[in-house]
Design an enzyme around this catalytic site. Structure first.
Site, PDB file in Angstrom:
ATOM      1  CG  HIS A  66      -5.350  -1.558   4.472  1.00  0.00           C
ATOM      2  ND1 HIS A  66      -6.065  -2.511   3.783  1.00  0.00           N
ATOM      3  CD2 HIS A  66      -4.827  -0.725   3.533  1.00  0.00           C
ATOM      4  CE1 HIS A  66      -5.967  -2.284   2.480  1.00  0.00           C
ATOM      5  NE2 HIS A  66      -5.236  -1.207   2.301  1.00  0.00           N
ATOM      6  CB  SER A  88      -0.898   0.024   1.238  1.00  0.00           C
ATOM      7  OG  SER A  88      -1.779  -1.085   1.247  1.00  0.00           O
TER       8      SER A  88
END
Length: 471
Positions: free
Chosen positions: A392, A321
């Site tokens: 997340h 990410s």
């Protein structure tokens, strides 16, 4: 009795207009472009307002659907200024009945029962929400309302009164787009061309460089899944791209690499068979009008289940990410008076510093340490300061590893000095991690991340502390 009945039927049949045309005549909604309907000419904006008011009348569902369709058609003909005026009309009108709301509130305060609370909630709902529900009756109504909210977003800063309308649309979309209505589909090279074209257009993390690049991302050692909704056929709501690899991926360029050569299908299939890790390297929301309506948490969890069923050898599920807020955070920190880390500013301004091994090596440890501090620091009102981290960590992932120069594309350098992060989804710990983060902002993280935040080994200090404790 019979002659009367006959006369009534004769009277109705003598009017050559259809019942729809008689409806328009009764509403006096003929626009200046409609010469075949009776009633006075009405400016398009006024006509849209009258149609909106007519939708809240006591008419049946069939006529309501037709009025809703006409309203959407009317709105499509309005110019930008008239549409904005119509949005203000919706936002400032159609409020709860003040007298009924006061009465319900007083009744609840006098007798705070469940029934009183339900009545109060019912009366507090603005009639605007019911109007929006009725606008949804027409074919294509949902897509039109999603487009309306997308357009609204452009005006919220300068026209704060529109926030009520925006909030009502979001409230309804959360219900209309809940998980029970979503359909998960795998997207591959055999998917309809229109859907593939939208993947190229909607990719928001790592731009897809045309059809050859897309084909590489849909190779046998890759997966792509998207959520769809029956009210928006052919329109993905959100999609995720997955790479099947061995071990945690530390850099995104090898995953994206498309050198123009023909894909070796057999080699890609062999890589997929050997893979022990699924890397989620791009998650893109496709509909701006649905911002704030959460799909990603459902998407990741269902894709994990799909991948486990198809490829049981997979043992790890992780992201690779970006850290989009890191550079802004560090620049603000370096700008503070007397900042100890201000010395970083000059080397970071050097052109292409990341391509010079000596310069990059000198910056590696301090930038990784600051990134770890940024991602694990005290949470703000909305949790973690980084939006990707918040997503997340809020879904129960663990901050597993921070990767140096994981993305050397211009956007990666610009946003986070090239740093990328692995968030690990350990299926046995997802719920516990989620609860800890939701309750007090606790960031589940690995020992490797903790080690990054130690500037230098300090054994002498630890030894002295040990002696003090013994004393």
């Amino acid at each position: 009795m019979a002659p009367t009945a006959l006369k009534t039927r004769s009277s109705k049949s003598s009017d050559p207009r259809s019942w729809v045309e008689r409806l328009w005549a009764s509403l006096s909604l003929r626009s200046s472009t409609e010469v075949d309907r009776t009633g006075p000419l009405v400016p398009p904006l006024d006509r849209a307002k009258r149609l909106a008011e007519a939708l809240l009348s006591g008419r049946g569902e069939a006529s309501g659907a037709i009025v809703a369709r006409e309203l959407h058609e009317c709105l499509r003909t309005l110019g930008a200024e008239d549409r904005l005026a119509f949005y203000r009309f919706l936002a400032t009108g159609f409020q709860p009945d003040a007298k009924r709301l006061r009465a319900a509130a007083e009744a609840y305060l006098a007798d705070p029962s469940a029934e009183g609370a339900a009545k109060l909630a019912e009366v507090a709902d603005p009639t605007r929400q019911e109007l929006l529900r009725r606008m949804n009756l027409s074919l294509g109504g949902t897509a039109a309302l999603v487009a309306m909210r997308k357009e609204l977003a452009q005006h919220l800063r300068d026209a704060p009164e529109l926030k009520l309308l925006d909030a009502d649309l979001k409230h309804l979309f959360v219900s209309w787009f809940n998980r029970g209505f979503l359909e998960l589909r795998r997207i591959d090279w055999q998917s309809p061309a229109a859907v593939l074209d939208k993947l190229i257009a909607y990719e928001a993390v790592h731009e897809i460089q045309g059809w050859d690049d897309l084909r590489r991302r849909l190779a046998p050692d890759r997966r792509c899944f998207a959520f769809f909704h029956p009210a928006l056929p052919g329109e993905p709501l959100i999609f995720v791209e997955v790479a099947l690899v061995e071990g945690l991926a530390a850099a995104v360029q090898p995953l994206l690499g498309c050198d123009g050569q023909r894909i070796d299908e057999a080699a890609a299939q062999a890589r997929a068979a050997r893979a022990d890790t699924a890397i989620f390297y791009s998650i893109s929301n496709c509909q701006d009008g649905l911002r704030g309506v959460s799909f990603g948490n459902f998407l990741i969890k269902q894709v994990v289940e799909e991948l486990k069923a198809e490829l049981p050898q997979l043992t790890r599920f992780s992201t690779l990410s970006p850290v989009p807020g890191f550079r802004r955070w560090l620049e603000k920190r370096m700008a503070l008076p007397g900042a100890a880390d201000a010395a970083l500013e000059k080397p970071l301004k050097a052109e292409d510093w990341w391509q010079d091994p000596a310069k990059a090596d000198a910056l590696r440890q301090p930038l990784l340490r600051f990134c770890a501090t940024y991602l694990t620091g005290p949470a703000g009102p909305k949790g973690s300061v980084d939006p990707v981290a918040r997503f997340h960590l809020g879904n129960g992932a663990r901050l597993e590893r921070i990767n140096w120069l994981g993305n050397v594309a211009p956007r990666g350098i610009r946003e986070s000095y090239g740093i990328m992060v692995n968030y690990l989804y350990d299926l046995d710990l997802i719920e516990a991690n989620h609860e800890a983060f939701a309750q007090d902002g606790t960031v589940a993280r690995s020992a490797d991340v903790d080690a990054l935040m130690v500037e230098e080994p300090v054994p002498p200090v630890r030894a002295r502390s040990s002696r003090l404790r013994r004393a």
